[in-house]
Each structure stands twice: as C-alpha cells, then as structure tokens.
Write a protein that holds these residues in place. Structure first.
Motif, PDB file in Angstrom:
ATOM      1  N   ASP A  12       0.810  -1.205   0.000  1.00 13.47           N
ATOM      2  CA  ASP A  12       0.000   0.000   0.000  1.00 13.47           C
ATOM      3  C   ASP A  12       0.848   1.262   0.000  1.00 13.47           C
ATOM      4  OD1 ASP A  12      -2.458   1.538   0.298  1.00 13.47           O
ATOM      5  OD2 ASP A  12      -1.853   1.841   2.387  1.00 13.47           O
ATOM      6  N   ARG A  13       1.950   1.229   0.757  1.00 14.24           N
ATOM      7  CA  ARG A  13       2.808   2.405   0.901  1.00 14.24           C
ATOM      8  C   ARG A  13       4.227   1.987   1.202  1.00 14.24           C
ATOM      9  NH1 ARG A  13       1.309   6.139   5.383  1.00 14.24           N
ATOM     10  NH2 ARG A  13      -0.728   5.985   4.477  1.00 14.24           N
ATOM     11  N   TRP A  14       5.153   2.945   1.064  1.00 14.32           N
ATOM     12  CA  TRP A  14       6.549   2.717   1.426  1.00 14.32           C
ATOM     13  C   TRP A  14       6.698   2.976   2.918  1.00 14.32           C
ATOM     14  CZ3 TRP A  14       9.884   0.417  -1.728  1.00 14.32           C
ATOM     15  CH2 TRP A  14       9.584   0.414  -3.091  1.00 14.32           C
ATOM     16  N   ILE A  15       7.407   2.065   3.610  1.00 15.33           N
ATOM     17  CA  ILE A  15       7.627   2.200   5.042  1.00 15.33           C
ATOM     18  C   ILE A  15       9.102   1.974   5.351  1.00 15.33           C
ATOM     19  CG2 ILE A  15       5.298   1.572   5.762  1.00 15.33           C
ATOM     20  CD1 ILE A  15       6.267  -1.277   6.189  1.00 15.33           C
ATOM     21  N   SER A  16       9.572   2.584   6.384  1.00 15.22           N
ATOM     22  CA  SER A  16      10.935   2.339   6.873  1.00 15.22           C
ATOM     23  C   SER A  16      10.813   2.177   8.367  1.00 15.22           C
ATOM     24  CB  SER A  16      11.876   3.482   6.451  1.00 15.22           C
ATOM     25  OG  SER A  16      11.352   4.737   6.813  1.00 15.22           O
ATOM     26  N   ASP A  17      11.371   3.075   9.153  1.00 19.98           N
ATOM     27  CA  ASP A  17      11.136   2.999  10.580  1.00 19.98           C
ATOM     28  C   ASP A  17       9.906   3.831  10.950  1.00 19.98           C
ATOM     29  OD1 ASP A  17      12.506   5.299   9.903  1.00 19.98           O
ATOM     30  OD2 ASP A  17      13.683   5.363  11.746  1.00 19.98           O
ATOM     31  N   PHE A  18       9.170   4.260   9.921  1.00 20.55           N
ATOM     32  CA  PHE A  18       7.895   4.958  10.093  1.00 20.55           C
ATOM     33  C   PHE A  18       7.094   4.805   8.805  1.00 20.55           C
ATOM     34  CE2 PHE A  18      10.914   7.931   8.351  1.00 20.55           C
ATOM     35  CZ  PHE A  18      10.208   8.604   7.365  1.00 20.55           C
ATOM     36  N   ARG A  19       5.818   5.125   8.860  1.00 18.14           N
ATOM     37  CA  ARG A  19       4.953   5.067   7.675  1.00 18.14           C
ATOM     38  C   ARG A  19       5.186   6.327   6.850  1.00 18.14           C
ATOM     39  NH1 ARG A  19      -0.904   3.274   9.579  1.00 18.14           N
ATOM     40  NH2 ARG A  19      -1.049   2.658   7.409  1.00 18.14           N
ATOM     41  N   GLN A  20       5.748   6.158   5.675  1.00 15.76           N
ATOM     42  CA  GLN A  20       6.105   7.296   4.830  1.00 15.76           C
ATOM     43  C   GLN A  20       4.883   7.811   4.069  1.00 15.76           C
ATOM     44  OE1 GLN A  20      10.521   5.413   4.028  1.00 15.76           O
ATOM     45  NE2 GLN A  20       9.416   6.191   2.288  1.00 15.76           N
ATOM     46  N   ASN A  21       4.981   9.059   3.608  1.00 18.66           N
ATOM     47  CA  ASN A  21       3.908   9.661   2.819  1.00 18.66           C
ATOM     48  C   ASN A  21       4.079   9.442   1.327  1.00 18.66           C
ATOM     49  OD1 ASN A  21       2.503  10.689   5.033  1.00 18.66           O
ATOM     50  ND2 ASN A  21       3.864  12.452   5.142  1.00 18.66           N
ATOM     51  N   GLY A  22       5.153   8.808   0.925  1.00 19.05           N
ATOM     52  CA  GLY A  22       5.401   8.561  -0.488  1.00 19.05           C
ATOM     53  C   GLY A  22       6.749   7.898  -0.663  1.00 19.05           C
ATOM     54  N   PHE A  23       7.165   7.778  -1.907  1.00 15.96           N
ATOM     55  CA  PHE A  23       8.435   7.122  -2.199  1.00 15.96           C
ATOM     56  C   PHE A  23       9.614   7.915  -1.672  1.00 15.96           C
ATOM     57  CE2 PHE A  23      12.107   6.315  -4.971  1.00 15.96           C
ATOM     58  CZ  PHE A  23      12.246   4.944  -4.762  1.00 15.96           C
ATOM     59  N   TRP A  24       9.616   9.235  -1.901  1.00 14.44           N
ATOM     60  CA  TRP A  24      10.731  10.081  -1.458  1.00 14.44           C
ATOM     61  C   TRP A  24      10.519  10.405   0.012  1.00 14.44           C
ATOM     62  CZ3 TRP A  24      14.453   9.652  -4.729  1.00 14.44           C
ATOM     63  CH2 TRP A  24      14.161   9.476  -6.084  1.00 14.44           C
ATOM     64  N   VAL A  25      11.405   9.902   0.847  1.00  9.27           N
ATOM     65  CA  VAL A  25      11.217   9.892   2.296  1.00  9.27           C
ATOM     66  C   VAL A  25      11.239  11.258   2.962  1.00  9.27           C
ATOM     67  CG1 VAL A  25      13.639   9.491   2.830  1.00  9.27           C
ATOM     68  CG2 VAL A  25      11.900   8.656   4.390  1.00  9.27           C
ATOM     69  N   GLY A  26      11.890  12.223   2.400  1.00 10.44           N
ATOM     70  CA  GLY A  26      11.974  13.542   3.020  1.00 10.44           C
ATOM     71  C   GLY A  26      12.299  14.604   1.991  1.00 10.44           C
TER      72      GLY A  26
END
Length: 107
Positions: free
Chosen positions: A74-88
């Motif tokens: 559904d979405r990209w995740i790392s150590d948090f639920r991201q809002n999109g592909f580009w993390v920041g």
C-alpha cells in the motif's frame, strides 16, 4: 523488522552480519537471493520490494547512511509510515540514486 503499524517483515532472511548503514544493503540482499528490478517506465512496486538509497549531499547535510524502505503493498515504510516514495525533503529535491530489489525474481 517491526513497523509502527504492527507489520512484521521476515522474508526468510538471515540478517547475521548485516550492514550498519542502509546504503550498504544492496549487496547484502543480493547475496541472499534478492534481485534488482528495473524501474523503467511501467514500474509498479510489489509488496515486499525494497528500495536502497545511496548516500548523498542534501541542502544542509550529508546523508552518509543512505536510506532503506520497503513497500508493504500500500505504501513505502521504513522505521515509520512514509507519505510517499521520497522519504523527506532532501530526497524529493535531490532524487538520490537508488535500486529496487525483489526477493527471488530476476529481471
């Protein structure tokens, strides 16, 4: 790994001897059966895909560790639920080099 939404990701991988920096997971995962996926025009991420970003110079700091994230279907995740592909912001502005890996599929 455990993520904030409670999803546990195992993918049958032994993580002994894992790299310290996210940017170094590319070869680590390839040795364990992950394959690079082409990100050409019609790329659609699949559940379990991993994106490994290189280190790069951002606007105000050097992102020396890079970044790693996984698509949960559904979405990209790392150590948090991201809002999109580009993390920041730096990632959105600079589009650092990355590779997408998928377990057991060669393209």
């Amino acid at each position: 790994m455990t993520y904030p939404d409670g999803e546990v990701v195992t993918y049958h991988n032994n993580t002994a001897g894992h790299p310290v920096d996210a940017k170094d997971y590319n070869n680590f995962l390839k040795i364990r059966g992950w394959q690079v996926v082409s990100t050409s025009q019609n790329f659609r991420p699949q559940k379990g895909d991993i994106a490994v970003f290189r280190d790069f110079q951002g606007d105000k700091r050097y992102h020396s560790a890079g970044h790693i994230q996984m698509f949960n279907g559904d979405r990209w995740i790392s150590d948090f639920r991201q809002n999109g592909f580009w993390v920041g912001g730096d990632y959105r502005r600079h589009h650092p080099s990355f590779v997408i890996l998928r377990f057991g599929r060669k393209e």
